[in-house]
Write a protein that holds these residues in place. Structure first.
Motif, PDB file in Angstrom:
ATOM      1  N   MET A   1       0.849  -1.173   0.000  1.00  0.00           N
ATOM      2  CA  MET A   1       0.000   0.000   0.000  1.00  0.00           C
ATOM      3  C   MET A   1       0.897   1.238   0.000  1.00  0.00           C
ATOM      4  SD  MET A   1      -3.068   1.061   2.548  1.00  0.00           S
ATOM      5  CE  MET A   1      -2.196   1.622   3.992  1.00  0.00           C
ATOM      6  N   THR A   2       0.723   2.097  -0.960  1.00  0.00           N
ATOM      7  CA  THR A   2       1.547   3.303  -1.042  1.00  0.00           C
ATOM      8  C   THR A   2       0.913   4.440  -0.248  1.00  0.00           C
ATOM      9  OG1 THR A   2       0.452   4.093  -3.036  1.00  0.00           O
ATOM     10  CG2 THR A   2       2.354   2.648  -3.342  1.00  0.00           C
ATOM     11  N   PHE A   3       1.763   5.383   0.112  1.00  0.00           N
ATOM     12  CA  PHE A   3       1.311   6.584   0.801  1.00  0.00           C
ATOM     13  C   PHE A   3       2.263   7.713   0.458  1.00  0.00           C
ATOM     14  CE2 PHE A   3       4.137   4.299   3.593  1.00  0.00           C
ATOM     15  CZ  PHE A   3       4.933   5.266   4.172  1.00  0.00           C
ATOM     16  N   THR A   4       1.875   8.928   0.771  1.00  0.00           N
ATOM     17  CA  THR A   4       2.685  10.105   0.481  1.00  0.00           C
ATOM     18  C   THR A   4       3.650  10.347   1.640  1.00  0.00           C
ATOM     19  OG1 THR A   4       0.862  11.056  -0.766  1.00  0.00           O
ATOM     20  CG2 THR A   4       2.625  12.552  -0.112  1.00  0.00           C
ATOM     21  N   ALA A   5       4.934  10.448   1.313  1.00  0.00           N
ATOM     22  CA  ALA A   5       5.956  10.673   2.344  1.00  0.00           C
ATOM     23  C   ALA A   5       5.771  12.053   2.960  1.00  0.00           C
ATOM     24  CB  ALA A   5       7.346  10.548   1.745  1.00  0.00           C
ATOM     25  N   ARG A   6       5.945  12.123   4.276  1.00  0.00           N
ATOM     26  CA  ARG A   6       5.872  13.409   4.968  1.00  0.00           C
ATOM     27  C   ARG A   6       7.226  13.862   5.480  1.00  0.00           C
ATOM     28  NH1 ARG A   6       1.269  13.050   9.339  1.00  0.00           N
ATOM     29  NH2 ARG A   6       2.374  11.146   9.825  1.00  0.00           N
ATOM     30  N   TYR A   7       8.220  12.974   5.435  1.00  0.00           N
ATOM     31  CA  TYR A   7       9.528  13.288   5.981  1.00  0.00           C
ATOM     32  C   TYR A   7      10.627  12.893   4.991  1.00  0.00           C
ATOM     33  CZ  TYR A   7       6.670  13.355  10.166  1.00  0.00           C
ATOM     34  OH  TYR A   7       5.683  13.627  11.075  1.00  0.00           O
ATOM     35  N   VAL A   8      11.782  13.455   5.170  1.00  0.00           N
ATOM     36  CA  VAL A   8      12.946  13.137   4.350  1.00  0.00           C
ATOM     37  C   VAL A   8      13.513  11.798   4.811  1.00  0.00           C
ATOM     38  CG1 VAL A   8      15.291  13.880   3.743  1.00  0.00           C
ATOM     39  CG2 VAL A   8      13.479  15.571   3.988  1.00  0.00           C
TER      40      VAL A   8
END
Length: 67
Positions: free
Chosen positions: A1-8
């Motif tokens: 399941m993909t998600f949008t990264a919030r951190y580096v």
């Protein structure tokens, strides 16, 4: 399941590119990778020798936890 990264972070795949906020990412076998990347195989290290007195793993320099 993909998600949008919030951190580096760093992609665990062979691409070696940085993960930046906004990238589509996913966890594959507990490793964070870009969507579409395949993580590099994990290499297990050989067990280190254990000190018979303090029962800690002996460091590469030969030190252990003995006083």
């Amino acid at each position: 399941m993909t998600f949008t990264a919030r951190y580096v972070g760093r992609c665990a795949a062979d691409c070696g590119e940085q993960i930046t906020p906004g990238d589509e990412v996913e966890f594959v076998e507990d490793q964070l990778v870009h969507d579409g990347c395949t993580p590099a195989p994990q290499v297990e290290r050989a067990p280190r020798p254990v000190c018979p007195d303090c029962f800690t793993e002996i460091a590469l320099n030969g030190a252990c936890s003995c006083p």
